[in-house]
Design an enzyme around this catalytic site. Sequence first.
Site, mmCIF file in Angstrom:
data_model
loop_
_atom_site.group_PDB
_atom_site.id
_atom_site.type_symbol
_atom_site.label_atom_id
_atom_site.label_comp_id
_atom_site.label_asym_id
_atom_site.label_seq_id
_atom_site.Cartn_x
_atom_site.Cartn_y
_atom_site.Cartn_z
ATOM 1 N N ALA A 12 13.908 35.982 -13.221
ATOM 2 C CA ALA A 12 14.329 34.869 -12.374
ATOM 3 C C ALA A 12 14.614 35.412 -10.987
ATOM 4 O O ALA A 12 15.497 36.249 -10.819
ATOM 5 C CB ALA A 12 15.585 34.220 -12.958
ATOM 6 N N CYS A 24 24.729 26.100 -14.660
ATOM 7 C CA CYS A 24 23.367 26.487 -14.272
ATOM 8 C C CYS A 24 22.885 27.604 -15.191
ATOM 9 O O CYS A 24 21.749 27.596 -15.652
ATOM 10 C CB CYS A 24 23.342 26.919 -12.808
ATOM 11 N N CYS A 61 25.447 26.723 -4.191
ATOM 12 C CA CYS A 61 24.155 26.666 -3.496
ATOM 13 C C CYS A 61 23.818 25.278 -2.985
ATOM 14 O O CYS A 61 23.317 25.128 -1.889
ATOM 15 C CB CYS A 61 23.055 27.213 -4.388
#
Lengths: 394, 361
Positions: free
Chosen positions: B12, B108, B204
Site C-alpha cells: 500500500a 481505515c 487526511c
Amino acid sequence: MLDPSPVNTPFYYFDFNATTPLAGEVLALVPDALAHYGNPSSIHSASRFAKTVLRETRQRLAELIGCSPLEIIFTSGGSESNNAIIKSVFFENFPEKNHFLCSSVEHPSVMKTFEWLSEQGVHVEKIPVGRNGFLDLQELEKKITDRTALVSIMAANNETGTLFPIRRIVELAHAKGSLVHTDAVQMLGKRKFSVQDWDVDYASFSAHKFYAPKGLGFIYSKKGKPFQPLIHGGGQERGRRGGTENTLSLFYFNEVLKSRMPQIEEKSEQMKTLRNYFESSVLKNISDVSITALESLRLPNTSSLVIKGVDGETLLMALDLKGFAVSTGAACSSGNPEPSPALIAMGLSKFEAQNSLRISIGWQTTQSEVDALVFELKSVVARLRSFLNKELPL
Amino acid sequence: MNLVKKPKVLVAMSGGVDSSVAAALLVEQGYDVIGATMQVWDYSQCEVDEGQGTCCSSIDVDDARSVADRLKIPFYVLNCESHFREQVINPFIESYLQGQTPLPCSNCNTFLKFDHLIRKMHELECDFLATGHYAQISKDESGHHLIASEDLWKDQTYFLFTLKAELLSKLIFPVGHLKKPEVRRLAEKFALTNARKKDSTGICFVGSNSYKDFLKKEIPIEVQKQKTGWIKRFPNGDKMIQHEGIHLFTIGQSRALGMTHHEKLYVIKIDPTDNTVWVGAESDLYSSELEVQDCYHLQNWQENEVVDVKIRSTHAGARAQLIKQPSGWKMKFLEPQRAITPGQAAVIYRNQELLGGGWIL
C-alpha cells in the site's frame, strides 16, 4: 505483439478504442520529417514541407470522409473538436435558440460542455439509449422543436460500439431546422462511412484513434453552416482555428492515411470476424457473461462484457499483471475508474456496470492473441469468483 | 537460473516516505512487488497544500506513481471513495454527533487496508500485504506477535489494535524496525523523489482546515441545530453559555469554548442525552478508570493482569489493571490519567507487544 510497458512482457493490447499504437510503417520516415521545422504560415521556402503536409492531409481526409477539403478544420483532438462545435452553435444561436439535445451516452467532452452550457442558461435534454443500444428515436422526434439549436449524437459509442442511425437523426432534426453534430471519434479506420451520406452539419474526429499521434484532430464543418472559432489567432484554418499547426502529427497522419486508407474495408471485415470469434469463445468458455448492446448495429472491433460477480477494476489489474491491456469503460486520466456513466445511463445496474469489461481490438490483433486473452480471462474470472461472498481471511 | 518463485507482495503506497521506502526495501529483498494507492477522497473538495502532510491528495498519488516507476513495479490506483465514505467518514461524523472523539485512522486500517486490500492481495495472487506502518511482527513457536516500532515516537501500533490475529502471518511492515531518520536516509539512497517530503500529520480528509470546519460543511444544518445545548460548570451545574453543537467539542479542549472566564476551563464530559458540554478545572479531567467495549484480542491476557494501556495515539502508556466486566473490560490505572476520551481506543500492551484493545465508552 507490443511492448509498451516497462513491467510486463509480453504485452497484449486490447484497448484500441482508448488509443491506437502508431502505424509501424511510418516510423522510419519520422527522422527526416523532424528536420523540417518550418512554420506553414511563413512565406519563405522553409514553410514548404509543412504546407505540403497540411494540404495533402486535408485532401486525403476529405476523400476519406466524403467532403471538400475546405470543410476540414484541424484541431488538437476529439475533445477540442466537440467543444468548438457545440460552443460555436451556442454563440451563434443563443438566446434565440436555446435548446440542445444529445444522447445519454455521449463522451465526457460533449457531456461536460453541455453541463457548462446549462450553467449559461441553455436547456439541454438527453435522449435515452436502452441497454440493447437503441436510441429512442420517437423521443428524439418529440423533443426537437423550432427552438432546438443543435442535436449532438455520437456516430459510434466508445464503450459498447453501438452505431447510431445518424442519417435518420439528421432527417428528424433538419425537418425542424436544427443543426446536427456527430462525435465520430470512434469511426476512423473501423468502418466505411461518409459525412455526405449522413448529411450532418458538423462532425468531430481524432487522429490517435487511427494509428497516428495524439494531439491532432479535425472538425468537419459543412460549407455554408456557421462556425465561430473557439481559438482565435493568426488566421490558420481560414480563421476558424488559431495556432500554429501540429505539423509533425499531421505528417504522421498523412502517411498513415496514404498507406492505410485503401485497406479500411478489408480490415473492418477482419476485425469483425475476430471480434465475433472472441465473443463466441468467451460465451463458450466462461459462464454468466453477457454482451451489452449485442442487439444493435456495432463497430466491428468493440465488445462490452458484463462478467457476473467480477469487479472490473480488479479484473483489469489482474489481467494487466498477466500482460493484457483491457478497459473497464472510458479511459480516465486519474487512473481511478468509476462505474461507467454511459452504461448506467443505458440501464445497467451499478453492479453490472462495475462488472463490465471493454475489449477493443485493432488492425494488428491476431487470433492467437484473442485465444491467449480468453484463456487468461477464464482463469482470472474463475479465481476472482472463488473469493465471492467469502469472509476474511479468505 | 533461480527456479524458486519469488514471493509476491502487494504494498500500500500512500505517496509518503515511509510506504515508498517500504516498497523499495521489498524490491531490494527480492520480492515480486505490486504497488497500490487507495484513492479515498475526492481531492477537488480537499483544501490541502498538496503534498504537505496528508495521505489523500492527488500529488501524493503522483508521488506514489513516480516511486513505482523508479522501482519498476506495477502500480494501480484503487477507487475506495465509497468504501471510505461508508466505513470512515460517516462513522467519524456520527461519533462527533454522539459527543465522542473518533479514531478514523483505525477504521481505515480495519476496513480498508486490512480488509479491502487483503482481498485485493488474494485477488492479485499476492502472498503478502505490506504497508509503511511503524510496527513490527515477530514470530515464535506460539505464533505471530505485533510489537511496537523501534521508533517509539513514530510507533503506529495503536492504530492497529483491531487487526485480526490470523492476518499477522500475511503482513509485512518493512520499516517497522527502523527509526524515521534512517527511513529518510534510505529514501535518499534509493533516490526516491519524495525523500524530503514532510511527515503526514492530522486527518487526511480534513485537510488544512480544522475538523470543525469539515463537520460544519458535512453535517446538515438541521442536524447540527439538534445538537445545540448548554455549556455547564462542573460540578454545580451552573449554565454558562449556549453552544452550537456537541460535535464541536472534545474532551480536554480549553480553547474556543465561546466564552471568557477568569479561570482556565476544560471540557471534561460531553453528555449526548441533553447536549450538555461540562467544563471544569484541569484537575477534573483526571480519572483512574475506564471501560471498553468491542474488545479485540490479538493475544490473551489474564484477568486482573497489570499491563500498559495507551488511551490515545500520542499517549506514552500507563500501568493499569484489567478487570472483566459482563461485557467488555474495566481498566483501573495505577495513577489517574488526563482526558480519557470516549470514542478513542484503549490499547493494551505487555512489554512492547500489543495484546488488543477496545473502544472507550
